[in-house]
Structure formats: structure tokens, C-alpha cells
Write a protein that holds these residues in place. Sequence first.
Motif, short mmCIF file in Angstrom:
data_model
loop_
_atom_site.label_atom_id
_atom_site.label_comp_id
_atom_site.label_asym_id
_atom_site.label_seq_id
_atom_site.Cartn_x
_atom_site.Cartn_y
_atom_site.Cartn_z
N ILE A 1 3.50 -1.33 -6.15
CA ILE A 1 2.98 -0.22 -6.26
C ILE A 1 1.59 -0.27 -6.88
CG2 ILE A 1 3.26 1.72 -8.12
CD1 ILE A 1 5.48 2.04 -6.22
N ALA A 2 1.17 -1.00 -7.81
CA ALA A 2 -0.21 -1.15 -8.22
C ALA A 2 -1.24 -1.15 -6.98
CB ALA A 2 -0.17 -2.30 -9.10
N CYS A 3 -0.90 -2.04 -6.06
CA CYS A 3 -1.97 -2.14 -4.91
C CYS A 3 -2.11 -0.88 -4.18
CB CYS A 3 -1.44 -3.19 -3.95
SG CYS A 3 -1.41 -4.90 -4.67
N GLY A 4 -1.02 -0.08 -4.17
CA GLY A 4 -1.09 1.27 -3.53
C GLY A 4 -1.72 2.38 -4.42
N VAL A 5 -1.59 2.37 -5.51
CA VAL A 5 -2.14 3.36 -6.25
C VAL A 5 -3.80 2.91 -6.54
CG1 VAL A 5 -2.43 3.98 -8.72
CG2 VAL A 5 -0.28 3.74 -7.75
N ALA A 6 -4.07 1.58 -6.63
CA ALA A 6 -5.61 1.24 -6.75
C ALA A 6 -6.17 1.44 -5.46
CB ALA A 6 -5.62 -0.17 -7.10
N VAL A 7 -5.71 1.37 -4.42
CA VAL A 7 -6.20 1.50 -3.16
C VAL A 7 -6.55 2.87 -2.91
CG1 VAL A 7 -5.82 1.50 -0.70
CG2 VAL A 7 -5.61 -0.71 -1.71
N ALA B 1 -7.23 4.07 6.05
CA ALA B 1 -6.88 2.56 5.91
C ALA B 1 -6.29 2.23 4.71
CB ALA B 1 -8.33 1.85 6.07
N HIS B 2 -5.70 3.33 4.02
CA HIS B 2 -5.12 3.06 2.66
C HIS B 2 -3.93 2.02 2.89
CE1 HIS B 2 -7.35 6.23 0.32
NE2 HIS B 2 -8.21 5.28 0.57
N PHE B 3 -3.10 2.64 3.85
CA PHE B 3 -1.63 2.10 4.02
C PHE B 3 -1.92 0.43 4.43
CE2 PHE B 3 0.51 5.83 5.20
CZ PHE B 3 1.47 5.76 4.29
N ILE B 4 -2.97 0.03 5.25
CA ILE B 4 -3.37 -1.10 5.58
C ILE B 4 -3.91 -2.07 4.42
CG2 ILE B 4 -4.99 -2.76 7.09
CD1 ILE B 4 -4.56 -0.14 9.30
N LEU B 5 -4.74 -1.50 3.67
CA LEU B 5 -5.29 -2.06 2.57
C LEU B 5 -4.40 -2.40 1.53
CD1 LEU B 5 -8.57 -0.05 2.45
CD2 LEU B 5 -8.51 -2.57 3.12
N ALA B 6 -3.42 -1.41 1.28
CA ALA B 6 -2.49 -1.59 0.19
C ALA B 6 -1.41 -2.62 0.53
CB ALA B 6 -1.73 -0.49 -0.20
N SER C 1 -1.75 -5.17 2.79
CA SER C 1 -2.34 -6.38 2.92
C SER C 1 -2.43 -6.86 1.54
CB SER C 1 -3.55 -6.44 3.81
OG SER C 1 -4.55 -5.71 3.41
N SER C 2 -3.14 -5.98 0.42
CA SER C 2 -3.36 -6.59 -0.64
C SER C 2 -2.18 -7.10 -1.39
CB SER C 2 -4.34 -5.93 -1.64
OG SER C 2 -3.48 -4.50 -1.61
N ALA C 3 -1.05 -6.30 -1.08
CA ALA C 3 0.35 -6.53 -1.66
C ALA C 3 0.59 -7.83 -1.00
CB ALA C 3 1.41 -5.52 -1.59
N TRP C 4 0.53 -7.88 0.04
CA TRP C 4 1.29 -9.50 0.83
C TRP C 4 0.49 -10.45 0.20
CZ3 TRP C 4 -1.20 -12.88 4.05
CH2 TRP C 4 -0.16 -13.60 4.83
N ILE C 5 -0.87 -10.39 -0.18
CA ILE C 5 -1.86 -11.50 -0.71
C ILE C 5 -1.42 -11.65 -1.82
CG2 ILE C 5 -4.18 -12.04 -1.49
CD1 ILE C 5 -5.12 -10.52 1.12
N LEU C 6 -0.96 -10.78 -2.99
CA LEU C 6 -0.68 -10.99 -4.28
C LEU C 6 0.95 -11.09 -4.27
CD1 LEU C 6 -2.91 -8.08 -6.11
CD2 LEU C 6 -3.18 -10.79 -5.75
N ARG C 7 1.66 -11.26 -3.16
CA ARG C 7 3.07 -11.69 -3.25
C ARG C 7 3.98 -10.61 -3.92
NH1 ARG C 7 4.45 -17.25 -1.91
NH2 ARG C 7 2.58 -18.25 -1.46
N GLY C 8 3.34 -9.28 -3.64
CA GLY C 8 3.90 -8.03 -4.00
C GLY C 8 5.01 -7.47 -2.95
N ASN C 9 5.60 -6.46 -3.38
CA ASN C 9 6.67 -5.75 -2.33
C ASN C 9 5.67 -4.84 -1.42
OD1 ASN C 9 8.24 -3.59 -1.21
ND2 ASN C 9 9.76 -4.52 -2.56
N VAL C 10 5.84 -5.17 -0.19
CA VAL C 10 4.80 -4.20 0.68
C VAL C 10 5.36 -2.78 0.67
CG1 VAL C 10 3.95 -4.15 3.29
CG2 VAL C 10 4.28 -6.37 2.13
N LEU D 1 4.52 3.05 -0.72
CA LEU D 1 4.66 4.23 -1.58
C LEU D 1 3.71 4.38 -2.70
CD1 LEU D 1 8.35 3.59 -2.21
CD2 LEU D 1 7.65 5.36 -1.16
N GLY D 2 3.22 3.47 -3.00
CA GLY D 2 2.05 3.67 -4.31
C GLY D 2 0.73 4.51 -3.53
N THR D 3 0.46 4.41 -2.33
CA THR D 3 -0.60 5.20 -1.88
C THR D 3 -0.45 6.36 -1.82
OG1 THR D 3 0.24 5.22 0.38
CG2 THR D 3 -1.14 3.21 -0.18
N ALA D 4 0.74 7.13 -2.38
CA ALA D 4 0.99 8.68 -2.44
C ALA D 4 0.60 9.22 -3.34
CB ALA D 4 2.61 8.73 -2.52
#
Length: 167
Positions: free
Chosen positions: A30-36, A44-49, A51-60, A65-68
Motif C-alpha cells: 500500500i505504501a509503495c502505491g501511495v508514494a508512487v 506508469a504508476h501501476f508499474i512503478l508501484a 515493481s517497487s513493492a516486489w523489490i521491497l517484498r511487499g504485496n504487489v 490498490l495504493g495507487t488509488a
Amino acid sequence: MSDYWNRQKRYWLAKVKRLKGTPNSVATGIACGVAVSFTPFVGAHFILAMSSAWILRGNVIAAALGTAFGNPWTFPFIWISVLYTGRKILGMGYDGITDVNFVTLFSDAFKALINLDFTAFWSDIWPILYPMIVGCVPYVLVSWWLSYIVIKNILEKRRKKIMKSEA
């Protein structure tokens, strides 16, 4: 109107609570989506969110959802704030910030990218996009941290409540 926003809040919290994963992984997503959402990379928000969640081992899925957080109601405020902050950090003036047509800006940037015609990019788009990129950094960092803490606390309280009721 307040009933509408309360329903929306309950709806999104219910979606977040149903996500699979640890409170840490869901909160990270969620934090990755909100931040992006604070970046000027519209489209590119979905892709960035994700991929950053995947790198940080977060829930993709949580990242998507966080990008909303970035939506037609919040984007104008985000873009003006980010542009203003970027210009302040770079020591630029503030003239014409409210005159910027962001829809045209992002449309022209997309066209320049698709057509690989960067002449207009450097003269018309970059002078606005560069301060936005610089200005989004503090917002990205603060929004990631705040949303992570809030969501993780909500999910941990829920998990404790469920464990208490099962015992």
C-alpha cells in the motif's frame, strides 16, 4: 456527502483487510502505491508501484490498490504541491505555477515519448517536469512512511482481535 466518504473508507479498508500476506507485506505494498501517486510519471504508476513493492517484498496487489490515492480529485493538488516544492528546492520562481495545464503537459510528454520526438520535450515539458521530479521526493518519502505505519497498525490490531476471538 460525509456518508459517501465513510462508505468509501469502509470499502477500501475492507479490501485491504482481505489481502493475503503479513501486515508488513500488505502495508509495504500500500505504501509503495501511495508514494508512487506523488510522482509525475502518470501512466506508469501501476508499474512503478508494483515493481517497487516486489523489490521491497511487499504485496504487489496492495501496491496496485495504493495507487488509488492518486485520482482525479487528488492529482491537481498533488501536481501543484510537487511543482511548487520542486521550484522551492531548486531556487526557482513561482510565477505561473497555477497557469500550468497539466493535462496538456502529460499529453504532450506522452506524444513525445511515443513519437520519439524530444525537441518539444526539452523546450516545453522538461522545465516543468524537472521541478516536479525534484519536488516529489519529500512527498514520496513522507507518504510512504505514513501510509506504511497507519496500514500496518490497522492490520496488526485486526490480527490481534482475530487471534483473541479464536482463543
